[in-house]
Design an enzyme around this catalytic site. Structure first.
Site, PDB file in Angstrom:
ATOM      1  N   HIS A   1       2.676  28.862  12.723  1.00 11.48           N
ATOM      2  CA  HIS A   1       2.460  27.423  12.891  1.00 11.48           C
ATOM      3  C   HIS A   1       1.312  27.170  13.855  1.00 11.48           C
ATOM      4  CE1 HIS A   1       5.388  28.358  16.161  1.00 11.48           C
ATOM      5  NE2 HIS A   1       4.698  27.498  16.858  1.00 11.48           N
TER       6      HIS A   1
ATOM      7  N   HIS B   1      -1.362  25.264  20.736  1.00 15.37           N
ATOM      8  CA  HIS B   1      -1.329  26.712  20.519  1.00 15.37           C
ATOM      9  C   HIS B   1      -1.267  27.040  19.037  1.00 15.37           C
ATOM     10  CE1 HIS B   1       3.117  25.881  20.774  1.00 15.37           C
ATOM     11  NE2 HIS B   1       3.186  26.772  19.824  1.00 15.37           N
TER      12      HIS B   1
ATOM     13  N   GLU C   1       0.874  32.091  20.692  1.00 16.86           N
ATOM     14  CA  GLU C   1       2.292  32.424  20.650  1.00 16.86           C
ATOM     15  C   GLU C   1       2.454  33.525  19.614  1.00 16.86           C
ATOM     16  OE1 GLU C   1       4.702  29.197  19.169  1.00 16.86           O
ATOM     17  OE2 GLU C   1       6.549  30.027  20.002  1.00 16.86           O
TER      18      GLU C   1
END
Ligand code: CO
Length: 134
Positions: free
Chosen positions: A7, A79, A130
């Site tokens: 994502h 992010h 991440e």
């Protein structure tokens, strides 16, 4: 080591307005807002054919993304999340290559109930990364 983009997270000042942009202007499938008190965020998930966009808004006092909105009042990309097969192995490899893992190095449980870690943006072209074990 990294696999698919899981994502891309965007911090927004108005979650309903952002959800409407993705649903009505961009024509995407948009979830209802979901509070994640453990992470200090409310999220709306935008489902795309090849990945997800997570619209994030601060929840509660001391949310980690509240400062981001102060610096970026109209919102912005926060992010990008890449999938890994084995997060402990990925962490050890990254550290051995000189990358900095944020926090104490122990994976936490992310927005999808899977182990995640964050990597220092200064080590990755100015982008907070991440990694999520899938
Ligand atoms: Co994320």
């Amino acid at each position: 080591m990294i696999g698919r983009v899981n994502h891309i997270a965007i911090v927004v000042p108005d979650l309903n307005a952002a959800a409407a942009i993705y649903r009505d202007t961009l024509g995407a499938m948009v979830s209802e807002p979901k509070d994640l008190p453990g992470q200090g965020v409310t999220t709306v998930f935008v489902e795309l054919p090849n990945t997800k966009i997570e619209l994030l808004h601060p929840l509660g006092e001391g949310s980690s993304i509240a400062k981001f909105l102060v610096s970026n009042p109209s919102g912005g990309m926060h992010h990008i999340c890449y999938e890994v097969d084995d997060i402990a192995c990925a962490r050890d490899t990254l550290i051995s290559k000189g990358a900095r893992v944020l926090g104490n190095g122990a994976p936490s449980i992310g927005a999808h109930g899977k182990p995640v870690l964050f990597l220092h943006p200064k080590d990755f072209c100015g982008t907070l990364i991440e990694i999520e074990q899938i």
